[in-house]
Structure formats: structure tokens, C-alpha cells
Design an enzyme around this catalytic site. Structure first.
Site, PDB file in Angstrom:
ATOM      1  N   CYS A  30       0.830  -1.199   0.000  1.00  0.00           N
ATOM      2  CA  CYS A  30       0.000   0.000   0.000  1.00  0.00           C
ATOM      3  C   CYS A  30       0.872   1.259   0.000  1.00  0.00           C
ATOM      4  CB  CYS A  30      -0.971  -0.044   1.176  1.00  0.00           C
ATOM      5  SG  CYS A  30      -2.369   1.087   1.029  1.00  0.00           S
ATOM      6  N   HIS A  60      -3.587  -5.695   0.921  1.00  0.00           N
ATOM      7  CA  HIS A  60      -3.306  -6.126   2.286  1.00  0.00           C
ATOM      8  C   HIS A  60      -3.734  -7.590   2.435  1.00  0.00           C
ATOM      9  CE1 HIS A  60      -2.555  -2.009   3.666  1.00  0.00           C
ATOM     10  NE2 HIS A  60      -3.597  -1.656   2.942  1.00  0.00           N
TER      11      HIS A  60
END
Length: 485
Positions: free
Chosen positions: A334, A434
Site C-alpha cells: 500500500c 493487504h
């Protein structure tokens, strides 16, 4: 103890302070009631955490409520988290209501929102769950006796007052003064008549040492102590906030995590503990530990601009450049993925004050921010040819910004969409997904270490059961079950 008028069944878990054990007790009650055949839903009316997860439908809820839903064997729902605050420093907090971001609010703006809308949001969410489940186990936040916040406290006893349902008060003996904390909380909090039981948590010594104190506190309050929970050591479960990740449960200096100040989604590293590999935190104070690392992870960030500056100012960037030269595998997730690129731009200056910053330049990609927040659960298969078999997995995306990659190698295929980037030598990897570390094949590739043949979800539930079994062994469970009937 259902509300006699509406038939709604709610039991609330309150604490004398933050980290008293509310989340764990709520989890254990959810698991116990689920085993007994009840349809159970966890609920938290207000939470403050940077550790969240995207669920089906593009909604975002705290990891703690996700874990409680997992323990209850029920799919996580946006209504399980009425209001979530994600702090953004001096700028205020991002406010997420029923899984959707309402943008960043200052503390004054948030309090005005809470006074005007908080109770309705909480009640609507609770009603939604009560109409679909046999029991709702509601977790409080902080302490119900914060006298400076009572005009806007929708997180604690307010939930029990909606239908006059019972609450349990948890005190942490490890902090000291547990009897004073229980008694003082009962004296100050509103509607203490709804508290139907007390719990003493994290006991390390002989429970018999508390007998006299329990007799007195029960006499003083008129409320029974339902049990004394021992401190359960060595059973790691995903945590709620950064404090749960300050110390590693399992050290492995070959796998280093860059712990910058605005790190978020801490639970991305949970699989390294669950699979028994471990990892090592590195910050400005111990950057030389990167010299022996074989795998370096740049995690998610709540503020990429300030965390990238931290990496540069602390000298970590030089260590990363040295690691790159000696062939270390570097993985960005991310915000960490965005840092690995060349440029991060923000034309509207929502996230980056200057509108444009340079990244580390390890991958040939750029990121452009917009106002839109991307939140989604995903299913993928590993497309990168260096990982044989194209193993599948599940994860989620929570981020601002779109990545434009010029790298020829991609990491994932998500429903035909290529995602992530891999350097030509396979040593630099980035993704917005994630949960990627739950994939054993991926962990094996980036670390070279043997990963046990363990199903992640099954191992997680095994740990939940250890906590639950300890709870059952030390509590008056028949009393608790009577409270929800």
C-alpha cells in the site's frame, strides 16, 4: 436478559480503562455463544484505530470487530462498526460511518457531528444487528466514567440504555488498583444499575489472594464478580492498534519491518507470527539492523509524505539503497508500495501539501492521488512467474491514489486486472493488497524460509479457542448465558 418490550438481546462489555481486556472478553463471549448455537454479532459503536480491514461490499471496519465476527462464525458486516476514527495527527481524524469515509474532521467538527448524529447512527446499527441475530455482544470504548465526555459518549453505557440490557464491567489487575477502578467506575458512570457483573482480568498470581477483596467489592456494589481471568501468555491474536505491536512476539532479524511513525494496518504482519517465522521492527533508533536483513518490508502508511520524509531524514534510505545493492528482497504494501515508485503526485493537494514528491525510485511507477478512497475485498492469483503454481488468495485494498506502473512484471491478477509490480530481478515487489502475507507461497518466495503447512484461518481459530476455553474455565458461564436469554 432480553428487553421485555422489543425482545432484543444485547450484552455489553465495558472496561474500567483502555486495554482492560474488553476486546478479548467480547471475542470470547461471541465464540462461546456461537458454540452454543446462537446467531451472534459483535458490535462497537465507536472505535479509534488505524488497523482496519475491507469487507464485502467495499466497506471498512476495525480489525478487532472483524476478528470478533470471525470468532462468532459470522460474516463481518458494516453495521458491526457504527463509527470508526482513523487519526491523522494535527489535521484531525478520518471519520468512517458504517464502513464509508465521511472525510477528515477536526475534533470540534467531529464532536458536533457526534452530538447531532451519533446516537441515531449507533441505534440504527444496533437495531439492524438485533433484527438479524439472536444476540449482539457490544464492546465499549475506553472507560464509561469519563465525566468530561458524558454528553457525547455513545460508545459505552448508552448502548445498554437503548433497550435496558445488561453490561459487564472488566477491570485490569495488571495496572494495579483493580478494586478501586471497579468501584470508582461504578460510582461515577451513568446507569450503573445496568451493570450485572464484574470481571477481573490478567491475573498472574493465585486467585485466592483476591478472595477478601472480591467479598468486599461485591458487598460495596451489590454486583457479583463473575470470574478472574488469568493472564494468557504466548497466544498471539491480531491487535487493535499500534500498542499491540510495540514488541514482537517472535523475533527474526532476517525479516525486518520499517516501523515509521504513521504506519497503519499493523495486522499485515500477523502471518509472520501465526506461521511461526517472526520479524524485527526497525526505526530510526536501530537502522544498522537493516545491514543483516534478508527481507525488508515497507508497510502501509497513513501519511506517505511524512513517513517518506522520516525514511530519508533518519538515514533509513541509505540502508535501503545498500540493501538493494546486495540483493535483499524489498516488499512494499500500500503506502510502502507507493514509496517504492519514482513520483507521488497530488494535484488537489489533499494528501501531499506540495502536490508532488519523489519516491525511492526502486520501481518504475508513479502514483496519483485523488479524493476517491478505494476500499474493496479481493480474490487474486499470483501472476508473477517466479512463484510457481499461480497460488490463489484473498485480501483487501484500502488506499487513496492510483498506481501507474511501467514495470513489465506484475504480481497479481484480480479478476483480469493486473495489480502490483515486480522488478526485473524479482527482488523489489509492491502491491496495494493487504493480507498478501497470509499466502504461504508468497512468504516463502520473499523470505526463502520454509512456511509450515498450516491453514491460516484454522490456526487463527485455534488461538481464538484457546482464549475462549480459558475464559470459560474461569467464568460463571451459566450466569452469562442467563443474561442473554
Amino acid at each position: 436478559m432480553k428487553d421485555p418490550v422489543t425482545g432484543k438481546s444485547v450484552i455489553q462489555v465495558l472496561g474500567t480503562s483502555s486495554n482492560a481486556g474488553k476486546s478479548t472478553v467480547t471475542l470470547a463471549i461471541c465464540r462461546f455463544l456461537s458454540r452454543k448455537g446462537y446467531r451472534v454479532a459483535p458490535f462497537k459503536s465507536m472505535n479509534m484505530s488505524l488497523n482496519s480491514v475491507a469487507i464485502e461490499g467495499g466497506y471498512e471496519i476495525p480489525r478487532s470487530q472483524w476478528l470478533q465476527a470471525f470468532a462468532a462464525s459470522t460474516p463481518p458486516l458494516k453495521e458491526m462498526s457504527a463509527i470508526l476514527l482513523k487519526p491523522e495527527g494535527k489535521n484531525g481524524s478520518q471519520v468512517i460511518v458504517n464502513g464509508k469515509s465521511m472525510g477528515v474532521m477536526s475534533i470540534d467538527e467531529y464532536y458536533r457531528y457526534l452530538v447531532g448524529n451519533g446516537k441515531k447512527v449507533v441505534k440504527d446499527s444496533l437495531d439492524f444487528l438485533c433484527d438479524r441475530f439472536d444476540v449482539v455482544v457490544a464492546e465499549g470504548a475506553g472507560s464509561p466514567a469519563e465525566i468530561n465526555l458524558m454528553d457525547r459518549d455513545v460508545a459505552n453505557i448508552y448502548v445498554s440504555t437503548i433497550y435496558n440490557t445488561p453490561a459487564i464491567l472488566v477491570g485490569d489487575i495488571e495496572r494495579g488498583g483493580v478494586f478501586a477502578s471497579l468501584f470508582g467506575t461504578m460510582e461515577i458512570m451513568p446507569r450503573s444499575d445496568l451493570v450485572k457483573g464484574m470481571v477481573i482480568n490478567k491475573m498472574r498470581g493465585s486467585k485466592s489472594l483476591l478472595n477478601d477483596g472480591i467479598e468486599k467489592i461485591e458487598r460495596m456494589t451489590g454486583i457479583p464478580v463473575l470470574g478472574i481471568l488469568p493472564y494468557v501468555d504466548g497466544v498471539f491474536l491480531p491487535g487493535e492498534d499500534s500498542q499491540d505491536y510495540d514488541c514482537n512476539k517472535l523475533e527474526n532479524r532476517k525479516i525486518c519491518l520499517i516501523r515509521y511513525p504513521k504506519m497503519e494496518n499493523y495486522s499485515d504482519t500477523d502471518p509472520f507470527i501465526i506461521y511461526g517465522l517472526g520479524y524485527h521492527n526497525v526505526s530510526a533508533s536501530n537502522i544498522n539492523d537493516l545491514d543483516i536483513a534478508e527481507t525488508i518490508i515497507l508497510p502501509g502508511s497513513k501519511n506517505v509524505e511524512s513517513d517518506l520524509k522520516y525514511i530519508i531524514d533518519s538515514g533509513i534510505v541509505e540502508k535501503l539503497n545498500f540493501a538493494r545493492k546486495r540483493g535483499v528482497t524489498i516488499v512494499g504494501i500500500c503506502g510502502g508500495y507507493q514509496m517504492l515508485g519514482k513520483i507521488i503526485s497530488d494535484p488537489e493537494k489533499n494528501q501531499i501539501r506540495s502536490g508532488r514528491i519523489e519516491g525511492l525510485g526502486f520501481l518504475d511507477l508513479t502514483t496519483e492521488y485523488s479524493r476517491e478512497k478505494i476500499v474493496d475485498s479481493v480474490e487474486y492469483y499470483l501472476e508473477y512467474w517466479g512463484i510457481p503454481g499461480s497460488p490463489k488468495g484473498k485480501g483487501y485494498e484500502i488506499h487513496y491514489g492510483t498506481v501507474f506502473s511501467n514495470e513489465k512484471l506484475h504480481l497479481l491478477n484480480i479478476g483480469g486486472r493486473r495489480e502490483g509490480a515486480v522488478s526485473p530481478d524479482g527482488k523489489i515487489i509492491g502491491t496495494n493488497v493487504h493480507g498478501i502475507f497470509e499466502n504461504r507461497d508468497f512468504i516463502h518466495y520473499i523470505t526463502g524460509e520454509k512456511v509450515p503447512d498450516v491453514n491460516y484461518s484454522e490456526e487463527l481459530m485455534r488461538r481464538v479457542d484457546i482464549i475462549t476455553n480459558s475464559f470459560i474455565e474461569n467464568m460463571d458461564m451459566s450466569y452469562i448465558e442467563r443474561l442473554v436469554k
